[in-house]
Design a protein around this motif. Structure first.
Motif, PDB file in Angstrom:
ATOM      1  N   LEU A  20       0.861  -1.178   0.000  1.00 43.03           N
ATOM      2  CA  LEU A  20       0.000   0.000   0.000  1.00 43.03           C
ATOM      3  C   LEU A  20       0.899   1.230   0.000  1.00 43.03           C
ATOM      4  O   LEU A  20       1.679   1.432   0.926  1.00 43.03           O
ATOM      5  CB  LEU A  20      -0.907  -0.004   1.234  1.00 43.03           C
ATOM      6  N   ARG A  21       0.805   2.043  -1.053  1.00 42.15           N
ATOM      7  CA  ARG A  21       1.638   3.232  -1.196  1.00 42.15           C
ATOM      8  C   ARG A  21       0.864   4.454  -0.729  1.00 42.15           C
ATOM      9  O   ARG A  21      -0.193   4.762  -1.267  1.00 42.15           O
ATOM     10  CB  ARG A  21       2.075   3.390  -2.644  1.00 42.15           C
ATOM     11  N   ILE A  22       1.438   5.137   0.274  1.00 44.12           N
ATOM     12  CA  ILE A  22       0.766   6.276   0.894  1.00 44.12           C
ATOM     13  C   ILE A  22       1.582   7.536   0.666  1.00 44.12           C
ATOM     14  O   ILE A  22       2.792   7.557   0.909  1.00 44.12           O
ATOM     15  CB  ILE A  22       0.616   6.046   2.411  1.00 44.12           C
ATOM     16  N   GLY A  23       0.914   8.591   0.220  1.00 45.99           N
ATOM     17  CA  GLY A  23       1.559   9.888   0.093  1.00 45.99           C
ATOM     18  C   GLY A  23       1.505  10.640   1.412  1.00 45.99           C
ATOM     19  O   GLY A  23       0.584  10.448   2.212  1.00 45.99           O
ATOM     20  N   LEU A  24       2.485  11.468   1.647  1.00 45.42           N
ATOM     21  CA  LEU A  24       2.540  12.242   2.880  1.00 45.42           C
ATOM     22  C   LEU A  24       1.492  13.347   2.850  1.00 45.42           C
ATOM     23  O   LEU A  24       1.555  14.244   2.008  1.00 45.42           O
ATOM     24  CB  LEU A  24       3.940  12.841   3.063  1.00 45.42           C
ATOM     25  N   PRO A  25       0.529  13.317   3.761  1.00 44.52           N
ATOM     26  CA  PRO A  25      -0.516  14.343   3.787  1.00 44.52           C
ATOM     27  C   PRO A  25      -0.095  15.563   4.612  1.00 44.52           C
ATOM     28  O   PRO A  25      -0.722  15.898   5.612  1.00 44.52           O
ATOM     29  CB  PRO A  25      -1.707  13.609   4.403  1.00 44.52           C
ATOM     30  N   TRP A  26       0.986  16.191   4.210  1.00 39.51           N
ATOM     31  CA  TRP A  26       1.489  17.361   4.917  1.00 39.51           C
ATOM     32  C   TRP A  26       2.129  18.285   3.910  1.00 39.51           C
ATOM     33  O   TRP A  26       2.358  17.920   2.765  1.00 39.51           O
ATOM     34  CB  TRP A  26       2.471  16.931   6.020  1.00 39.51           C
ATOM     35  N   ILE A  27       2.433  19.514   4.310  1.00 39.18           N
ATOM     36  CA  ILE A  27       2.914  20.535   3.383  1.00 39.18           C
ATOM     37  C   ILE A  27       4.417  20.506   3.148  1.00 39.18           C
ATOM     38  O   ILE A  27       4.911  21.189   2.265  1.00 39.18           O
ATOM     39  CB  ILE A  27       2.508  21.941   3.878  1.00 39.18           C
ATOM     40  N   LEU A  32      11.095  10.299   9.107  1.00 37.41           N
ATOM     41  CA  LEU A  32      10.349   9.053   9.315  1.00 37.41           C
ATOM     42  C   LEU A  32      10.040   8.837  10.785  1.00 37.41           C
ATOM     43  O   LEU A  32       9.010   8.259  11.131  1.00 37.41           O
ATOM     44  CB  LEU A  32      11.149   7.865   8.776  1.00 37.41           C
ATOM     45  N   SER A  33      10.905   9.332  11.658  1.00 37.54           N
ATOM     46  CA  SER A  33      10.705   9.159  13.096  1.00 37.54           C
ATOM     47  C   SER A  33       9.490   9.910  13.627  1.00 37.54           C
ATOM     48  O   SER A  33       9.065   9.689  14.756  1.00 37.54           O
ATOM     49  CB  SER A  33      11.957   9.603  13.857  1.00 37.54           C
ATOM     50  N   TRP A  72      10.613  11.169   4.929  1.00 35.51           N
ATOM     51  CA  TRP A  72       9.484  10.902   4.034  1.00 35.51           C
ATOM     52  C   TRP A  72       9.297  12.194   3.261  1.00 35.51           C
ATOM     53  O   TRP A  72       8.780  13.187   3.772  1.00 35.51           O
ATOM     54  CB  TRP A  72       8.258  10.553   4.849  1.00 35.51           C
ATOM     55  N   PHE A  73       9.751  12.172   2.009  1.00 38.90           N
ATOM     56  CA  PHE A  73       9.662  13.364   1.170  1.00 38.90           C
ATOM     57  C   PHE A  73       8.273  13.462   0.548  1.00 38.90           C
ATOM     58  O   PHE A  73       7.654  12.443   0.236  1.00 38.90           O
ATOM     59  CB  PHE A  73      10.745  13.334   0.088  1.00 38.90           C
ATOM     60  N   ILE A  74       7.794  14.680   0.366  1.00 37.97           N
ATOM     61  CA  ILE A  74       6.412  14.856  -0.097  1.00 37.97           C
ATOM     62  C   ILE A  74       6.167  14.284  -1.490  1.00 37.97           C
ATOM     63  O   ILE A  74       5.039  13.959  -1.816  1.00 37.97           O
ATOM     64  CB  ILE A  74       5.955  16.334  -0.021  1.00 37.97           C
ATOM     65  N   ARG A 137       7.889   7.513  -7.039  1.00 41.48           N
ATOM     66  CA  ARG A 137       9.030   6.909  -6.361  1.00 41.48           C
ATOM     67  C   ARG A 137       8.584   6.397  -4.997  1.00 41.48           C
ATOM     68  O   ARG A 137       7.593   6.857  -4.455  1.00 41.48           O
ATOM     69  CB  ARG A 137      10.134   7.942  -6.126  1.00 41.48           C
ATOM     70  N   ASP A 138       9.370   5.478  -4.455  1.00 45.52           N
ATOM     71  CA  ASP A 138       9.126   4.988  -3.117  1.00 45.52           C
ATOM     72  C   ASP A 138      10.179   5.576  -2.189  1.00 45.52           C
ATOM     73  O   ASP A 138      11.268   5.919  -2.623  1.00 45.52           O
ATOM     74  CB  ASP A 138       9.191   3.463  -3.070  1.00 45.52           C
ATOM     75  N   VAL A 139       9.863   5.674  -0.905  1.00 42.44           N
ATOM     76  CA  VAL A 139      10.799   6.203   0.082  1.00 42.44           C
ATOM     77  C   VAL A 139      12.016   5.291   0.121  1.00 42.44           C
ATOM     78  O   VAL A 139      11.896   4.085   0.214  1.00 42.44           O
ATOM     79  CB  VAL A 139      10.142   6.275   1.475  1.00 42.44           C
TER      80      VAL A 139
END
Length: 140
Positions: A20-27, A32-33, A72-74, A137-139
């Protein structure tokens, strides 16, 4: 932000389960921590018992992200591995819900600690087969 976190191409069946590939829901990108407490449900069934995260060539338990030094890059997708379990979800569309907490270290929350955001996202996703065209891309 949440509308792009689970895209149509987010769920792939693999040999021993699902990715399951999830995008970062932040600006902005986050360490990762700062990510914790993953909970995933597919068609209302919890699949959170043995979640792992693919980090480049390594796979770590989702609960161990607090010990990771990476980011975790946007523009990247965090890849959660969901092992095959008693619920076989087969081909077709499935309702997927993801919950986790995002600690924002540079913003103050209530009290003395940093802001911690409880995040929830859900979508109807079509299970893709391995080898389908990648669009992100993946992290690493």
């Amino acid at each position: 932000m949440l509308q792009n976190a689970l895209r149509e191409d987010a769920l792939t069946v693999v040999q021993e389960g699902y990715e399951l590939r999830i995008g970062l829901p932040w600006i902005r990108s986050m360490p990762l921590s700062s990510v914790s407490g993953f909970s995933v449900r597919m068609d209302g069934v919890s699949v959170s018992d043995d979640l792992h995260v693919h980090l480049g060539e390594r796979t770590v338990p989702a609960g161990a992200l607090a010990d990771e030094a990476g980011w975790w890059f946007i523009q990247d997708r965090l890849v959660l591995f969901i092992p095959a379990g008693p619920g076989d979800f087969g081909p077709g569309r499935h309702h997927v819900a993801v919950d986790f907490e995002l600690m924002v270290p540079y913003l103050r929350g209530g009290g003395e600690g940093p802001l911690v955001l409880p995040l929830h996202m859900e979508a109807m996703l079509l299970v893709r087969s391995p080898g389908a065209a990648e669009v992100s891309r993946d992290v690493a």
